[in-house]
Design a protein around this motif. Sequence first.
Motif, mmCIF file in Angstrom:
data_model
loop_
_atom_site.group_PDB
_atom_site.id
_atom_site.type_symbol
_atom_site.label_atom_id
_atom_site.label_comp_id
_atom_site.label_asym_id
_atom_site.label_seq_id
_atom_site.Cartn_x
_atom_site.Cartn_y
_atom_site.Cartn_z
ATOM 1 N N GLY A 141 0.814 -1.218 0.000
ATOM 2 C CA GLY A 141 0.000 0.000 0.000
ATOM 3 C C GLY A 141 0.844 1.262 0.000
ATOM 4 N N GLY A 142 1.899 1.244 0.797
ATOM 5 C CA GLY A 142 2.747 2.433 0.898
ATOM 6 C C GLY A 142 3.491 2.716 -0.397
ATOM 7 N N MET A 143 3.992 1.634 -1.030
ATOM 8 C CA MET A 143 4.715 1.795 -2.295
ATOM 9 C C MET A 143 3.781 2.354 -3.366
ATOM 10 S SD MET A 143 6.604 -1.842 -2.054
ATOM 11 C CE MET A 143 7.459 -1.934 -3.621
ATOM 12 N N ARG A 144 2.566 1.808 -3.378
ATOM 13 C CA ARG A 144 1.576 2.227 -4.357
ATOM 14 C C ARG A 144 1.258 3.717 -4.199
ATOM 15 N NH1 ARG A 144 -3.125 -1.555 -6.192
ATOM 16 N NH2 ARG A 144 -1.705 -3.189 -5.590
ATOM 17 N N ARG A 145 1.102 4.127 -2.927
ATOM 18 C CA ARG A 145 0.805 5.521 -2.644
ATOM 19 C C ARG A 145 1.930 6.430 -3.144
ATOM 20 N NH1 ARG A 145 -3.269 8.197 -3.167
ATOM 21 N NH2 ARG A 145 -4.976 7.595 -1.844
ATOM 22 N N ARG A 146 3.168 5.999 -2.853
ATOM 23 C CA ARG A 146 4.312 6.819 -3.266
ATOM 24 C C ARG A 146 4.377 6.905 -4.789
ATOM 25 N NH1 ARG A 146 9.123 4.177 -0.719
ATOM 26 N NH2 ARG A 146 7.653 2.685 0.139
ATOM 27 N N LEU A 147 4.133 5.777 -5.453
ATOM 28 C CA LEU A 147 4.135 5.798 -6.916
ATOM 29 C C LEU A 147 3.039 6.729 -7.434
ATOM 30 C CD1 LEU A 147 5.306 4.617 -9.554
ATOM 31 C CD2 LEU A 147 3.461 2.932 -9.481
ATOM 32 N N MET B 1 13.451 -5.786 -0.796
ATOM 33 C CA MET B 1 12.440 -4.737 -0.941
ATOM 34 C C MET B 1 13.033 -3.368 -0.710
ATOM 35 S SD MET B 1 9.090 -5.355 -1.283
ATOM 36 C CE MET B 1 7.757 -6.079 -0.391
ATOM 37 N N SER B 2 12.480 -2.418 -1.396
ATOM 38 C CA SER B 2 13.086 -1.102 -1.331
ATOM 39 C C SER B 2 12.268 -0.171 -0.456
ATOM 40 C CB SER B 2 13.188 -0.521 -2.722
ATOM 41 O OG SER B 2 11.892 -0.273 -3.191
ATOM 42 N N THR B 3 11.536 -0.723 0.487
ATOM 43 C CA THR B 3 10.690 0.137 1.306
ATOM 44 C C THR B 3 11.447 0.708 2.493
ATOM 45 O OG1 THR B 3 10.005 -1.815 2.458
ATOM 46 C CG2 THR B 3 8.544 -1.006 0.740
ATOM 47 N N THR B 4 12.768 0.526 2.475
ATOM 48 C CA THR B 4 13.515 0.915 3.657
ATOM 49 C C THR B 4 14.123 2.311 3.567
ATOM 50 O OG1 THR B 4 15.349 -0.256 2.679
ATOM 51 C CG2 THR B 4 14.123 -1.420 4.367
ATOM 52 N N THR B 5 13.728 3.065 2.537
ATOM 53 C CA THR B 5 14.259 4.414 2.416
ATOM 54 C C THR B 5 13.922 5.218 3.663
ATOM 55 O OG1 THR B 5 13.619 4.236 0.143
ATOM 56 C CG2 THR B 5 14.392 6.384 0.890
ATOM 57 N N PRO B 6 14.916 5.700 4.361
ATOM 58 C CA PRO B 6 14.592 6.469 5.552
ATOM 59 C C PRO B 6 13.905 7.773 5.191
ATOM 60 C CG PRO B 6 16.978 6.314 5.224
ATOM 61 C CD PRO B 6 16.349 5.586 4.107
ATOM 62 N N THR B 7 13.014 8.170 6.061
ATOM 63 C CA THR B 7 12.227 9.366 5.854
ATOM 64 C C THR B 7 13.103 10.558 5.490
ATOM 65 O OG1 THR B 7 10.596 8.602 7.383
ATOM 66 C CG2 THR B 7 10.663 10.948 7.003
ATOM 67 N N SER B 8 14.216 10.662 6.205
ATOM 68 C CA SER B 8 15.044 11.849 5.996
ATOM 69 C C SER B 8 15.607 11.895 4.573
ATOM 70 C CB SER B 8 16.182 11.851 7.000
ATOM 71 O OG SER B 8 16.825 10.596 6.968
ATOM 72 N N ASP B 9 15.885 10.731 4.003
ATOM 73 C CA ASP B 9 16.372 10.683 2.626
ATOM 74 C C ASP B 9 15.336 11.251 1.674
ATOM 75 O OD1 ASP B 9 18.735 9.652 3.265
ATOM 76 O OD2 ASP B 9 18.540 7.783 2.116
ATOM 77 N N VAL B 10 14.103 10.803 1.874
ATOM 78 C CA VAL B 10 13.035 11.310 1.020
ATOM 79 C C VAL B 10 12.968 12.821 1.177
ATOM 80 C CG1 VAL B 10 10.560 11.311 0.619
ATOM 81 C CG2 VAL B 10 11.729 9.179 1.145
ATOM 82 N N ALA B 11 13.023 13.262 2.436
ATOM 83 C CA ALA B 11 12.909 14.688 2.695
ATOM 84 C C ALA B 11 14.033 15.459 2.001
ATOM 85 C CB ALA B 11 12.958 14.952 4.188
ATOM 86 N N ARG B 12 15.219 14.853 1.946
ATOM 87 C CA ARG B 12 16.359 15.541 1.335
ATOM 88 C C ARG B 12 16.293 15.545 -0.182
ATOM 89 N NH1 ARG B 12 19.608 13.955 5.557
ATOM 90 N NH2 ARG B 12 20.001 11.936 4.643
#
Lengths: 325, 279
Positions: A141-147, B1-12
């Motif tokens: 769900g989270g990946m989908r949202r980000r996409l 899986m690539s869901t491990t991007t830390p929040t701060s990275d996204v923010a940057r």
Amino acid sequence: MTVVEPAIETSGLVKVFGETRAVDGVDLVVPAGGVYGFLGPNGAGKTTTIRMLATLVRPDAGTARVLGHDLVREPDEIRARMSLTGQYASVDEQLTGAENLILLGRLLGFSKTQAAARADELLDVFGLTEAAGKQVKDYSGGMRRRLDIAASVVVTPDLLFLDEPTTGLDPRARNQVWDVIRALVAAGTTVLLTTQYLEEADRLADRVAVIDRGRIVAEGTSGDLKRSVGSGTVHVRLSDPERRQEAERVLSGVIGGEVKPGAEPNALSVASSDLERVGSALVELSRAGIGVTGYRLDEPSLDEVFFALTGHPADVDEKGEESAA
Amino acid sequence: MSTTTPTSDVARSVPAALTSRTRPKRPGPLATTWTFTWRAMLKIKHDPDQIYSSFILPIMFTLVFTYLFGGALAGSTGDYLQFLMPGILVMTVIMINMYTGISLNTDITKGIFDRFRSLSIWRPGILVGALLGDALRYTIALVVVTALGLLLGFRPGGGVLGVLGTILFLQLFAFCLGWMWNAAGLVLKSPESVNQLSSVVLFPLVFASNVFVQPETMPGWLQVVVNVNPITHAVTAVRGLTGGTLTGEQLTWALVACGALLVVFAPLSMYLFRAKSLR
Ligand SMILES: Nc1ncnc2c1ncn2[C@@H]1O[C@H](COP(=O)(O)OP(=O)(O)OP(=O)(O)O)[C@@H](O)[C@H]1O
Ligand SMILES: [Mg+2]
């Protein structure tokens, strides 16, 4: 075009589905820049309002200007500068993440190589590089949202509609979406966001409109809204629990109203937003020799605001946090 | 899986990716249509099962009708196969054709249709592009079914040119008939209901045509139905093409049938498409 023109201005917007007046006379002014929160329980009319403003549904009555263009007469001018991330993921489940973004890039007019480069860039930024070649139906769900949000910013829009962007996300995924929203605002995009989460509106939105049964029941900054409902709460902590009754008399004498004992034996609370009186009460306590180890002023939660405005609680699965000042 | 991007990275990294507001020129009708064609072809690549399943019915019908009824219907199974194959080719295309409506309806119910509609694009491209992408589906299916026919002893008198002509003509026919499914896809509530409608509509239409038998032995009222059925004219044209005996009159009627489908259902679809935003 003047910069001060609001991003959205509506007057008497109405949408009726059979017997349901889904949107029942909405007047809104959304200033350009920042996040505007659209808050309301299930079935309040949030999605319907957004779909009208995003040119997907024609209003039954009323008028609206979006980004300076008339909603009904110049929808294409609006579409060219606006993006929508709908309540339910509006990406193609059969395609991969990369293909979805390339598709959008091509439809916006990028060449094949430009679209592919932009897709790579966005996948990277949104932490989807490893999942780039996977079909979206296998995304979380989270990946989908980000996409979905990435698909809305292939070209950074001037106005972005986000319909419940964090519903169903875990706290970490939600934080990521919030970061993205803040970044977009920093880049100059106006974000109109609907949410059922009072906390979300409180944290992100510069201004909030509360909608209930198709009508706007309140509008302003979340601070305005809280003040309009009246009092916050003063919490006082005594050094000596034995003197709680004494302190109670002092507080009710100065502030008035009902003083409630707190959960701990040395805690007391009383409803008030009058800082001066709170100050004098603290002075009185010290004069009476009652030691105070701490005090806190709480604004009312948006939950309380909602209840006060609509006469019924916000029907949500998550409670708005009591704001700890 | 690539869901491990830390929040701060996204923010940057997000701000950097959002600074460019350069908007390319709005693509023209052709580019838009081609993009949707490309999308339809990607779907075929990702879901080849749908292609396989589209062969099954035509192959089954070919075998059952040729070997079970062929002798009774045409004296010999070989003769019947010569008669049947052109009809089967038309049927192959018709059976795949309804996917047009199913995928459009899926787009609408899943939400991506809203995204397309929120873009400033040439809107008919959404529908036209999907139809053109399906052409790949038809071509694959037609090649497979023709090959099976050849294997069983089908000998088209029109030769290679006749077969190529058939494939070309059926693309046109399917493009025109596809608008009927676009209309259905826009009106109906769910992909399942499109599917149900297709079985209710298609089987009577296929049987009330000259796919399996010539209408001469049918009751008069049914002959009327058969003769106005666009499928009949398509089958007649394909018989002419594969047999190398196509007359100008046959071709004209087939083109009239295609044109009629297009004239009725393309504007209807575009009307329904616009009505979607009016609702
Ligand atoms: N297409 C439609 N046909 C009929 N009724 C509709 C349609 N869309 C919405 N409604 C009704 O209109 C009202 C408002 O719906 P809407 O989806 O705008 O609410 P919402 O605030 O987005 O709710 P939620 O938080 O559940 O998403 C509801 O009563 C809903 O049932
Ligand atoms: Mg909604």
